[in-house]
Enzyme design. Structure first.
Site, short mmCIF file in Angstrom:
data_model
loop_
_atom_site.label_atom_id
_atom_site.label_comp_id
_atom_site.label_asym_id
_atom_site.label_seq_id
_atom_site.Cartn_x
_atom_site.Cartn_y
_atom_site.Cartn_z
N ASN A 110 0.83 -1.21 0.00
CA ASN A 110 0.00 0.00 0.00
C ASN A 110 0.87 1.27 0.00
O ASN A 110 2.07 1.20 -0.24
CB ASN A 110 -1.03 0.00 1.14
CG ASN A 110 -2.36 0.59 0.65
OD1 ASN A 110 -2.38 1.64 0.03
ND2 ASN A 110 -3.44 -0.09 0.94
N ARG A 111 0.25 2.42 0.27
CA ARG A 111 0.90 3.71 -0.02
C ARG A 111 1.53 4.37 1.20
O ARG A 111 0.99 4.29 2.31
CB ARG A 111 -0.13 4.67 -0.62
CG ARG A 111 -0.59 4.24 -1.98
CD ARG A 111 -1.72 5.09 -2.53
NE ARG A 111 -2.09 4.66 -3.88
CZ ARG A 111 -2.84 3.58 -4.13
NH1 ARG A 111 -3.33 2.86 -3.15
NH2 ARG A 111 -3.09 3.24 -5.37
N HIS A 136 3.55 -0.10 -2.63
CA HIS A 136 3.97 -1.50 -2.63
C HIS A 136 5.49 -1.68 -2.62
O HIS A 136 6.05 -2.49 -3.36
CB HIS A 136 3.36 -2.23 -3.84
CG HIS A 136 1.87 -2.33 -3.80
ND1 HIS A 136 1.14 -2.30 -2.62
CD2 HIS A 136 0.94 -2.44 -4.79
CE1 HIS A 136 -0.15 -2.41 -2.90
NE2 HIS A 136 -0.31 -2.48 -4.20
N HIS A 210 -1.24 -10.02 -2.78
CA HIS A 210 -2.01 -9.19 -3.71
C HIS A 210 -2.70 -10.03 -4.80
O HIS A 210 -2.86 -9.57 -5.93
CB HIS A 210 -1.06 -8.17 -4.33
CG HIS A 210 -1.70 -6.92 -4.83
ND1 HIS A 210 -2.58 -6.90 -5.90
CD2 HIS A 210 -1.61 -5.64 -4.41
CE1 HIS A 210 -2.96 -5.65 -6.12
NE2 HIS A 210 -2.40 -4.87 -5.24
N TYR A 212 -5.36 -11.52 -7.22
CA TYR A 212 -6.63 -11.07 -7.78
C TYR A 212 -7.50 -12.31 -7.99
O TYR A 212 -7.07 -13.26 -8.63
CB TYR A 212 -6.44 -10.45 -9.16
CG TYR A 212 -5.81 -9.09 -9.22
CD1 TYR A 212 -4.49 -8.89 -8.81
CD2 TYR A 212 -6.50 -8.02 -9.76
CE1 TYR A 212 -3.91 -7.64 -8.91
CE2 TYR A 212 -5.91 -6.76 -9.87
CZ TYR A 212 -4.61 -6.58 -9.44
OH TYR A 212 -4.02 -5.35 -9.56
N ASP A 282 -11.32 0.80 -3.63
CA ASP A 282 -9.86 0.67 -3.48
C ASP A 282 -9.55 1.26 -2.11
O ASP A 282 -8.90 2.29 -1.98
CB ASP A 282 -9.16 1.44 -4.61
CG ASP A 282 -7.68 1.10 -4.72
OD1 ASP A 282 -7.17 0.38 -3.84
OD2 ASP A 282 -7.03 1.57 -5.68
N GLN A 317 -7.39 -4.18 2.44
CA GLN A 317 -7.61 -3.32 1.29
C GLN A 317 -8.49 -4.09 0.32
O GLN A 317 -8.10 -5.15 -0.19
CB GLN A 317 -6.27 -2.96 0.61
CG GLN A 317 -6.41 -2.01 -0.58
CD GLN A 317 -6.43 -0.52 -0.19
OE1 GLN A 317 -6.28 -0.18 0.99
NE2 GLN A 317 -6.63 0.35 -1.15
N GLU A 344 -6.50 -7.57 0.37
CA GLU A 344 -5.13 -7.53 0.89
C GLU A 344 -5.19 -7.27 2.39
O GLU A 344 -5.39 -6.14 2.82
CB GLU A 344 -4.35 -6.42 0.19
CG GLU A 344 -4.35 -6.52 -1.33
CD GLU A 344 -4.12 -5.17 -2.02
OE1 GLU A 344 -3.09 -4.53 -1.74
OE2 GLU A 344 -4.96 -4.75 -2.82
C1 GLA Z 1 -3.43 -1.78 -4.68
C2 GLA Z 1 -3.77 -0.35 -4.74
C3 GLA Z 1 -4.45 -0.03 -6.01
C4 GLA Z 1 -3.61 -0.46 -7.18
C5 GLA Z 1 -3.26 -1.91 -7.06
C6 GLA Z 1 -2.28 -2.34 -8.12
O1 GLA Z 1 -4.49 -2.57 -4.42
O2 GLA Z 1 -4.55 0.07 -3.63
O3 GLA Z 1 -4.70 1.33 -6.09
O4 GLA Z 1 -2.43 0.30 -7.21
O5 GLA Z 1 -2.68 -2.16 -5.83
O6 GLA Z 1 -2.69 -2.00 -9.39
#
Ligand code: GLA
Length: 379
Positions: A110-111, A136, A210, A212, A282, A317, A344
């Site tokens: 995350n950020r 990430h 992560h 999907y 998101d 997330q 996540e």
């Molecule tokens: C995370 C982020 C999203 C995006 C994905 C990767 O889940 O929160 O905004 O960046 O990774 O694409």
């Protein structure tokens, strides 16, 4: 359930046999672990694929490149086994990919706002790779590293233990950080992910998976029909760059509320600031309760597949693939906008800059542990 010794011995052999091997046990039902070569990275390092199978035909593939989950095959309500994860056909695909399919993300999943944080009075600058922020783990995250791998079979499951030592200063983070991620599969259709982190100097970390998912099967359109339930009464609203404002807001009366099972697509396009900023879901949910508990349930009505997520983490997330844009994936499939979702399990985004969030600081002498289980069934 106790694993007979011949299974443990067989698994030890697996580690030695590059061509792959099978081990079975009689009284715990059939489980197996096979190891095979998975090609060589661009920089020339050979990597392997670890295939975990259980008696129900569930099969999980993991590679020590990026500690990635490359595939999860599970039965639908008629017993049809399909891969429910997005990804690529081969190592070159995973190396080129930018969507973090299947990956372990770190050192900080995350950020982090503007890629900056201060720890013990010292400011650190991380690479900026997502708008004005660091995402990430920076430009070269844990998802692009070759991990040390060890097949394991103790404790009623088959699995693989992956270790990566991130050097002091790597991507701007302080401290030599050792991350051990252990994937396990058992006969209850539980895919377990255990995390263990230690450091030799104070640092921050937030490591997660992560993957999907599309429970109808990868490549089968969007995930908007999946019913989702999140045991999270609160979430962390963000600014337009998806950095939390610091507020812990209630989901009550908003399209963020998944406390009752609701289709992902039912409100995803509602006019609501958080959804506008995220381009859809998101967001970090603040999970109810503490300790290891069930936090999420997802149901896909056409296949009948159900996925339940349990974790020790305080947050998750929920990302519904808003940045997917007809990406070419496995088996010639193309993944459309919102063709997969991620759950996540994690500490909250930007925690190093948010004093009221649970801490992500790890210090020498401490061991940070965390556990997440994805359980599969049908209805
Ligand atoms: C995370 C982020 C999203 C995006 C994905 C990767 O889940 O929160 O905004 O960046 O990774 O694409």
């Amino acid at each position: 359930m106790k694993i007979p010794t011949q299974l443990a011995a067989g698994a030890a052999l697996c580690g030695l046999l590059l061509g792959g091997c099978q081990t079975t046990s009689s009284n715990s039902g059939k489980m197996s672990l096979a190891v095979s070569p998975y090609g060589t990275t661009k920089s020339g390092t050979p990597v392997s694929l670890y295939r975990l199978k259980n008696k129900n035909g569930m099969e999980v593939d993991i590679t020590n490149y990026g500690a990635l989950v490359t595939s999860i095959k599970v039965p639908d309500r008629d017993g049809k086994i399909e891969d429910v994860t997005l990804g690529y056909d081969n190592l070159a695909g995973w190396e080129k990919g930018t969507s973090y399919f299947g990956a372990i993300v770190g050192r900080y999943g995350n950020r982090i706002a503007k890629g900056k944080f201060t720890l013990d009075g010292k400011e650190y600058q991380l690479p900026i790779n997502n708008g004005p922020n660091s995402l990430h783990g920076g430009k070269i995250g844990f998802n692009q590293k070759v991990w040390k791998a060890e097949p394991i079979t103790e404790g009623g499951h088959v699995g693989v233990r992956l270790t990566y030592v991130s050097k002091d200063g790597e991507q701007g983070y302080p401290g030599n950080l050792t991350t051990v991620v252990t994937y396990t599969l058992d006969n209850k259709n539980d895919l377990g992910i255990d995390y263990k982190l230690t450091t030799d100097a104070p640092t921050v970390a937030n490591v997660t998976n992560h993957t999907y998912f599309n429970l109808a099967g990868e490549g089968k359109g969007t995930i908007l029909n999946h019913d989702l339930k999140i045991n999270g009464s609160k979430y962390t609203p963000t600014d337009s760059t998806l950095i939390p404002t610091g507020e812990i807001a209630t989901v009550e009366g908003t399209p963020m509320d998944f406390r009752k099972s609701t289709a992902i697509g039912a409100r995803v396009n509602d006019k609501f600031k958080a959804l506008e900023f995220g381009g859809g879901y998101d967001h970090n949910y603040v999970l109810d309760g503490s300790g290891f508990r069930k936090v999420v349930e997802v149901y896909e009505p056409t296949s009948g597949r159900v996925m339940e997520v349990s974790t020790t983490e305080p947050g998750v997330q929920f990302y519904c693939g808003n940045f997917l844009d007809n990406e070419k994936g496995k088996n010639g499939h193309v993944y459309p906008y919102r063709g997969g979702f991620c759950l996540e399990t994690q500490h909250f985004p930007d925690s190093p800059n948010q004093p009221n969030f649970p801490t992500t600081v790890i210090r020498p002498g401490e061991t940070y542990t965390s556990k997440t289980v994805y359980h599969f069934s049908t209805r």
